[in-house]
Write an enzyme that holds these catalytic residues in place. Sequence first.
Site: not given
Length: 393
Positions: A29, A105, A129
């Site tokens: 990420k 996210s 997330s």
Amino acid sequence: MTGALAPDGDVRLRPTSHGPLDGVRVVVKDLYDVAGRVTAAGNPSLAAGAPATRHAAAVARVLGAGASVVGKSATDELAMGMFGVNSHFGTPENPSAPDRVPGGSSSGSASAVAAGDADLGLGTDTGGSIRSPASFCGLVGLRPTHGRIDTAGVRPMAPRFDTVSLLARTLGPVAAAFGVLAHDAAGRGRDDVRRLVLLTDLLDLATPDVAAHVRQVAAAWADRLGLPLVEEPLLVSPLPSELLPVFWPLMSRQVWESNGEWVLRDEPELGEGIRERILAAADVTDAEVRAAEAQQVLLVERLTELLDDGLAVLPTTVDAAPLRDLPHADLIAYRDRNLAFVVPASLAGVPQLSLPTGSVVHRTAGTTAPIGTSLLGLAGDDELLLALAQEIA
């Protein structure tokens, strides 16, 4: 991996040694520092910044355990999102339900793993997330006990709740990566449970289809493990009837401390609602924080009492993933309904493991989409969750 990559995400890193993750392809990420690449956190102003000079601790550890990095993945802007919608860089695909959002996210990590372009996703989880995209994309997702994995080199959102978290299509890569990344001494060492606890108040908040599915899954898990399944609510007096007013002031204070000075000083380009959310966080008072902290203590006490001899079962999300074309206001309404399922683990700092257990049909669109069922434990129960999940897989 089109659509799943971050702006500076086309990166390939070879393993630095051999170990338990030999041959595992990892996508990282874009909150994690990768040496020589910009950590943009889904924001165009940060994307124009200087590259990182060293790897985040978790990236270095997986490379040292035999894994290769195959890309840096997209994220909601500054990790402030539950759906993967980024107004600057677009929304990654959900390969498991193409008409739905992938969740956020950790959106790009979930998209790449679900598509088979990576075996393991390194993401973060502050308020769902990892857990939401795991449920939305039909993946295994682990939010570990807070502090068990080093977050050095990961851009903070709310450090009080931020965790290095993991995604994969099956349990094996998640368990192997956790073994590589975890601070071993921090585990609680509990190796058995005597009951499963179905959290009835959370079940009642889910859509009828999700609630019926999770009830059936919980019964099957209890039968497989030879454990009684009991039904109890999570929230009882003196806890509030819902935990959003507890979580929101605490997270907002942290968001302001992580981002406020930068927003005021540099006036970065920010997407829809992001600047407003950060500036609003400045208005949280010390009294609101103290009141929320008192309720947080009560939640930890309640979980400790409830799960002293057991583990909780709950829906990972209120429903399957929202449709991609859903208006922004409807996404926010979904987020507010969904927070009840992710906030307890975040507030208590405890591990939650989401497992892909089936799918439901959208009553209007007529399409199917994955949903997940979660196991929730007490702090340090990470290995126990993973071991029991292996038994019921």
